[in-house]
Design an enzyme around this catalytic site. Structure first.
Site, PDB file in Angstrom:
ATOM      1  N   CYS A  71       1.000  -1.249  -0.062  1.00 21.49           N
ATOM      2  CA  CYS A  71      -0.089  -0.019   0.062  1.00 21.49           C
ATOM      3  C   CYS A  71       0.702   1.256  -0.048  1.00 21.49           C
ATOM      4  O   CYS A  71       1.746   1.301   0.931  1.00 21.49           O
ATOM      5  CB  CYS A  71      -0.821   0.144   1.116  1.00 21.49           C
ATOM      6  SG  CYS A  71      -1.533   1.600   1.551  1.00 21.49           S
ATOM      7  N   GLU A  92       8.515  -0.778 -11.778  1.00 20.94           N
ATOM      8  CA  GLU A  92       7.229  -0.532 -12.484  1.00 20.94           C
ATOM      9  C   GLU A  92       6.322  -0.099 -11.429  1.00 20.94           C
ATOM     10  O   GLU A  92       5.097  -1.167 -11.205  1.00 20.94           O
ATOM     11  CB  GLU A  92       6.957  -1.790 -13.319  1.00 20.94           C
ATOM     12  CG  GLU A  92       7.581  -1.981 -14.406  1.00 20.94           C
ATOM     13  CD  GLU A  92       7.297  -3.303 -15.434  1.00 20.94           C
ATOM     14  OE1 GLU A  92       6.591  -3.924 -14.846  1.00 20.94           O
ATOM     15  OE2 GLU A  92       7.548  -3.277 -16.580  1.00 20.94           O
ATOM     16  N   CYS A 150      -7.406   0.837   0.713  1.00 21.93           N
ATOM     17  CA  CYS A 150      -7.112   0.483   2.038  1.00 21.93           C
ATOM     18  C   CYS A 150      -7.655   1.871   3.139  1.00 21.93           C
ATOM     19  O   CYS A 150      -7.987   2.685   2.655  1.00 21.93           O
ATOM     20  CB  CYS A 150      -6.061  -0.127   2.697  1.00 21.93           C
ATOM     21  SG  CYS A 150      -4.821   1.069   2.792  1.00 21.93           S
ATOM     22  N   CYS A 190      -5.097   4.406   2.927  1.00 24.94           N
ATOM     23  CA  CYS A 190      -5.497   5.291   1.779  1.00 24.94           C
ATOM     24  C   CYS A 190      -6.540   6.252   1.962  1.00 24.94           C
ATOM     25  O   CYS A 190      -6.815   7.651   1.607  1.00 24.94           O
ATOM     26  CB  CYS A 190      -5.686   4.346   0.544  1.00 24.94           C
ATOM     27  SG  CYS A 190      -4.137   3.569   0.007  1.00 24.94           S
ATOM     28  N   GLU A 229      14.100  -1.866 -20.328  1.00 27.01           N
ATOM     29  CA  GLU A 229      13.639  -3.532 -20.474  1.00 27.01           C
ATOM     30  C   GLU A 229      12.841  -3.862 -21.810  1.00 27.01           C
ATOM     31  O   GLU A 229      12.041  -2.918 -22.383  1.00 27.01           O
ATOM     32  CB  GLU A 229      12.578  -4.020 -19.400  1.00 27.01           C
ATOM     33  CG  GLU A 229      13.065  -4.158 -18.004  1.00 27.01           C
ATOM     34  CD  GLU A 229      12.050  -4.723 -17.238  1.00 27.01           C
ATOM     35  OE1 GLU A 229      11.269  -5.366 -17.831  1.00 27.01           O
ATOM     36  OE2 GLU A 229      11.909  -4.487 -15.996  1.00 27.01           O
ATOM     37  N   TRP A 253       4.065 -13.608 -20.796  1.00 26.80           N
ATOM     38  CA  TRP A 253       2.622 -13.513 -20.237  1.00 26.80           C
ATOM     39  C   TRP A 253       1.568 -13.366 -21.148  1.00 26.80           C
ATOM     40  O   TRP A 253       0.451 -12.892 -21.098  1.00 26.80           O
ATOM     41  CB  TRP A 253       2.526 -12.095 -19.093  1.00 26.80           C
ATOM     42  CG  TRP A 253       3.539 -11.097 -19.729  1.00 26.80           C
ATOM     43  CD1 TRP A 253       4.967 -11.041 -19.407  1.00 26.80           C
ATOM     44  CD2 TRP A 253       3.407 -10.145 -20.633  1.00 26.80           C
ATOM     45  NE1 TRP A 253       5.542  -9.930 -19.790  1.00 26.80           N
ATOM     46  CE2 TRP A 253       4.310  -9.345 -20.812  1.00 26.80           C
ATOM     47  CE3 TRP A 253       2.221  -9.666 -21.220  1.00 26.80           C
ATOM     48  CZ2 TRP A 253       4.597  -8.428 -21.613  1.00 26.80           C
ATOM     49  CZ3 TRP A 253       2.144  -8.780 -22.154  1.00 26.80           C
ATOM     50  CH2 TRP A 253       3.364  -7.862 -22.290  1.00 26.80           C
ATOM     51  N   GLU A 285       8.472 -16.354 -14.291  1.00 25.64           N
ATOM     52  CA  GLU A 285       9.011 -15.869 -15.536  1.00 25.64           C
ATOM     53  C   GLU A 285      10.234 -16.943 -16.176  1.00 25.64           C
ATOM     54  O   GLU A 285      10.994 -16.667 -16.922  1.00 25.64           O
ATOM     55  CB  GLU A 285       9.801 -14.656 -15.132  1.00 25.64           C
ATOM     56  CG  GLU A 285       8.800 -13.601 -15.622  1.00 25.64           C
ATOM     57  CD  GLU A 285       9.208 -12.339 -14.675  1.00 25.64           C
ATOM     58  OE1 GLU A 285      10.015 -12.123 -14.039  1.00 25.64           O
ATOM     59  OE2 GLU A 285       8.500 -11.421 -14.808  1.00 25.64           O
ATOM     60  N   LYS A 286      10.043 -18.304 -15.701  1.00 23.38           N
ATOM     61  CA  LYS A 286      10.905 -19.238 -16.203  1.00 23.38           C
ATOM     62  C   LYS A 286      10.996 -19.497 -17.871  1.00 23.38           C
ATOM     63  O   LYS A 286      11.986 -20.023 -18.268  1.00 23.38           O
ATOM     64  CB  LYS A 286      10.885 -20.736 -15.500  1.00 23.38           C
ATOM     65  CG  LYS A 286       9.786 -21.277 -15.503  1.00 23.38           C
ATOM     66  CD  LYS A 286       9.701 -22.606 -14.803  1.00 23.38           C
ATOM     67  CE  LYS A 286       8.596 -23.465 -14.817  1.00 23.38           C
ATOM     68  NZ  LYS A 286       7.565 -22.712 -14.111  1.00 23.38           N
ATOM     69  N   HIS A 322      10.069 -16.916 -19.942  1.00 19.62           N
ATOM     70  CA  HIS A 322      10.311 -15.527 -20.353  1.00 19.62           C
ATOM     71  C   HIS A 322      11.703 -15.612 -21.178  1.00 19.62           C
ATOM     72  O   HIS A 322      12.747 -16.044 -20.441  1.00 19.62           O
ATOM     73  CB  HIS A 322      10.527 -14.641 -19.238  1.00 19.62           C
ATOM     74  CG  HIS A 322      10.248 -13.027 -19.975  1.00 19.62           C
ATOM     75  ND1 HIS A 322      11.195 -12.393 -20.390  1.00 19.62           N
ATOM     76  CD2 HIS A 322       9.084 -12.187 -19.785  1.00 19.62           C
ATOM     77  CE1 HIS A 322      10.948 -11.319 -20.622  1.00 19.62           C
ATOM     78  NE2 HIS A 322       9.831 -11.035 -20.462  1.00 19.62           N
TER      79      HIS A 322
HETATM   80  C1  GLA Z   1       8.269  -6.339 -16.227  1.00 19.25           C
HETATM   81  C2  GLA Z   1       8.995  -6.273 -15.114  1.00 19.25           C
HETATM   82  C3  GLA Z   1      10.150  -7.382 -14.977  1.00 19.25           C
HETATM   83  C4  GLA Z   1       9.829  -8.519 -15.591  1.00 19.25           C
HETATM   84  C5  GLA Z   1       9.217  -8.225 -17.024  1.00 19.25           C
HETATM   85  C6  GLA Z   1       8.763  -9.790 -17.833  1.00 19.25           C
HETATM   86  O1  GLA Z   1       8.836  -5.465 -17.116  1.00 19.25           O
HETATM   87  O2  GLA Z   1      10.026  -5.023 -14.663  1.00 19.25           O
HETATM   88  O3  GLA Z   1      10.599  -7.372 -13.562  1.00 19.25           O
HETATM   89  O4  GLA Z   1       8.671  -9.060 -14.873  1.00 19.25           O
HETATM   90  O5  GLA Z   1       7.893  -7.338 -16.776  1.00 19.25           O
HETATM   91  O6  GLA Z   1       8.249  -9.125 -19.056  1.00 19.25           O
HETATM   92 ZN    ZN Z   2      -3.668   1.478   0.851  1.00 18.42          ZN
END
Ligand code: GLA
Ligand code: ZN
Length: 683
Positions: free
Chosen positions: A116, A151, A158, A161, A310, A318, A358-359, A361
């Site tokens: 939070c 990110e 909550c 908040c 990235e 995903w 993410e294995k 990815h």
């Molecule tokens: C995001 C995250 C990373 C990873 C990638 C996978 O951008 O910042 O840690 O999880 O996605 O696509």
């Molecule tokens: Zn909150």
């Protein structure tokens, strides 16, 4: 990391998690990094649990080793603060750190982005960790940036908040009467008597309508989105200030996500030393979507370069079907980022993990663990090219004559009201105009409403539904002084609280556009009834989503509807205003229409594409993207062939392709392989 004295080339690397691997592997990593010309690693993104195993203990032993190892191997570090996922002990001991969903469901420990933003525990411990890191590693001169958290995103509803929301509102509105006015609470007798009557707009308060998006009181939801974005921004700022105390010269960023609706990046940018973002275009998406996100990110800081923090080298995990980036596509998309302003090319991640989500990815080093993979070979080849480019392109700016206005408040507001149509989509409306300009090969800047309009010959503000106090004045002055402005249906309706500006649509923009919109007719999706069309310069085009029924008040009519009871009413107008003019497009139409209209407008304004694709109708063939960057080393034309067939581009100006050394004279043609790229240093 960007425009820094420590950086002399496009940095190449990405998220690296040696703490997840035995040390024997580290040496192998270094060997492979060398082959691939990797020179930067983002470290420590998700290590909070290891760094702080309990409330009073910090353990930096492993990180110390990693930092030493990486420095010894000549790598630069983008240093993350690890605060995007809190440790289990913290959730167990201090449940205030756990978020509450919009449904009212309190989360348990798990996942990430799970803290939070108004939790006192989160704030205290995240800042403390950031400070510890900065104090401990401040003398590492290979740290090129701080990467705060990771990110930022999501929302929390909550009790903390809720309390913080009341404080935020009080600061903004001063009195409860002013709050009642701004939220128009006299509707349904929702008048609030006391700040404590304010509740968060979640499902329990029934603020949300049937679809979880439309709301009963848009003012509340709008302010909650602003508040949530501000709350996370505060968390970012607190960590930033903590690291700055020890390392005032290391620039600070956090990785953004392009058109991420939840956070108002135009506000965030002000607190960031440079913009960085993570680019994950879904397989098969039109390349213009990704180009637009790059341009938005570049626009945040008025055109300054950004970091591509990235991207996946091959595949994202995903999607329902995780299709591979085809041969050449990783390189092409890397140059697309650079073409639009990136000064780094970075991946998630360096070595593919063996467990958790993410294995599967993509990664620079795959599970097979050696350099004999297609993906690694492509990465190494690109690494070589980037090394050869050196500092040539660094710091380049895009000399755009056209700009598109984008505003987060407007994005939120366009979707909160029930009506006039569920098909109203701000992003998509903007995209239509952007895509047409891209296909005309005209570089575009994205600007916010605080940015100056004067540098541009053409300013487009599609669907400017919310015209905030004073913005009409800015547009008025721009057009009067000779600018060309364009907006579309569903514009000028409301002020910044989403309260309608009475006196006729498009409200404050009415005199500039020289029109009055009396009514608007929503066209249902796939409607089998009347197909609305209009004719413009000899061709028939569709009129969809919302058809405004408007009267001209000084504007000239360029096209009229063909059918229904409003046949003959204007659908496209142009108003001469001062020394400039303002266009109004009263409905959604097709790409062919937008391209035709914008070709005409840009032609009149002498905004020329930097080169010519041999096949003008890009929809029929592949899309060659063209854009420019300029710096003290020269003017660079990027040509990127996103299509599956070879393409030819005719140059207006001669130059040398930096990627293969070939020289071209003006009027000569550059042949581009499928997924091929060229960067011409123009002579
Ligand atoms: C995001 C995250 C990373 C990873 C990638 C996978 O951008 O910042 O840690 O999880 O996605 O696509
Ligand atoms: Zn909150």
């Amino acid at each position: 990391m960007i425009e820094s004295s420590k950086v002399h080339k496009i940095l190449y690397g990405g998220d690296y998690n040696p703490e997840q691997w035995p040390k024997e592997i580290w040496q192998e990593d270094m060997r492979m990094f060398q082959i691939a010309h990797i020179d930067v690693v983002t470290l420590n993104v998700f290590s909070w649990a290891a760094l702080q195993p309990d409330e009073v203990t910090y353990d930096f032993s492993k990180l110390d080793e990693i930092m030493e190892y990486v420095r010894k191997n000549g790598l630069k570090v983008c240093f993350a603060t690890s605060t995007a996922a809190h440790p289990a002990w913290m959730a167990r001991k201090y449940p205030d750190i756990l978020r509450v969903e919009k449904t009212g469901m309190k989360r348990k420990f798990g996942s990430r982005h799970n803290s939070c933003p108004n939790s006192p525990t989160y704030r205290e411990y995240s800042v403390a960790l950031a400070e510890q890191l900065a104090r401990r590693y401040k003398d590492y001169d290979n740290i090129v940036a701080w990467h705060i958290s990771n990110e930022y995103g999501g929302e929390c509803y909550c009790e903390n908040c809720e309390k913080a929301f009341r404080v935020w509102l009080r600061k903004k509105y001063g009195t409860i009467d002013e709050l009642n006015r701004a939220w128009n609470t006299s509707f349904w007798g929702h008048t609030l008597y006391d700040w404590d009557d304010v509740v968060v707009p979640d499902m329990r308060s029934e603020e949300f309508e049937w679809d979880g998006i439309r709301t009963n009181f848009q003012g509340i939801s709008l302010d909650y989105r602003r508040f949530n974005s501000d709350s996370m921004l505060e968390c970012y700022c607190m960590e930033r200030d903590a690291v700055r105390k020890y390392t005032p010269d290391i620039p600070v960023t956090t990785n953004l996500m392009g058109f991420y609706k939840t956070l108002d990046y135009q506000k965030w940018e002000k607190e960031m030393d440079f913009v960085s973002w993570d680019s994950y275009p879904p397989y098969g998406a039109e390349p213009e979507h990704n180009a637009m996100a790059h341009d938005l990110m570049r626009g945040l800081k008025g055109g300054k370069p950004f970091a591509l923090m990235e991207q996946t080298p091959s595949v994202s995990n995903w999607h329902a079907y995780c299709a591979l980036k085809r041969p050449g596509v990783m390189r092409l998309l890397s140059y697309q980022a650079v073409a639009h302003g990136a000064d780094t090319v970075m991946f998630f991640q360096m070595r593919r993990s063996i467990g958790a989500c993410e294995k599967y990815h993509g990664a620079v080093i795959d599970h097979v663990g050696n350099e004999n993979t297609r993906v690694f070979r492509e990465i190494a080849a690109l690494g070589g090219e980037l090394s050869n480019l050196g500092d040539t392109l660094l710091g380049g700016r895009t000399p755009a004559k056209a700009a598109i206005v984008f505003d987060w408040d407007n994005w939120w507001a366009t979707e909160l009201s029930a009506g006039p149509s569920n098909l109203i989509d701000y992003y998509d409306e903007v995209y239509q105009y952007y895509k047409a300009l891209q296909n005309l090969h005209i570089p575009v800047d994205f600007i916010g409403i605080e940015d100056d309009l004067a540098p541009y010959a053409l300013v487009l503000a599609p669907m400017l539904y919310m015209c905030k106090d004073g913005y009409d004045g800015k547009i008025r002055a721009y057009v009067k002084a000779g600018g060309t402005f364009l907006t579309s249906y569903f514009s000028g309706y409301v002020e910044e609280h989403d309260l309608v500006v009475t006196g006729g649509y498009p409200g404050r923009l009415r005199d500039i556009l020289g029109i009055w919109v009396e009514e608007s007719d929503a066209v249902p999706e796939g409607d089998e009834g009347i197909r609305h069309t209009f004719r413009y310069e000899g061709e028939t085009y569709p009129a969809e989503i919302l058809c405004d029924l408007l009267h001209t008040e000084g504007a000239e009519t360029l096209a009229v509807y063909d059918n229904d009871f409003y046949a003959g009413m204007p659908v496209l107008t142009r108003n001469s205003f001062g020394s400039g003019c303002a266009y109004y497009v009263a409905a959604r139409s097709s790409q062919t229409f937008y391209r035709k209209l914008l070709q005409k407008i840009t032609g009149e304004l002498h905004i020329q594409p930097p080169a010519k694709q041999e096949r003008p109708e890009a929809d029929d063939g592949g899309f060659v993207e063209m854009t420019l960057r300029e710096n003290q080393n020269g003017s660079f034309l990027f040509l990127l062939n996103h299509g599956d067939a070879a393409e030819c581009v005719t140059l207006e100006q001669g130059g040398r392709n930096l990627l293969d050394g070939s020289e071209y004279r003006a009027g000569e043609t550059v042949a581009l392989d499928p997924k091929g790229a060229a960067i011409l240093c123009l002579s």
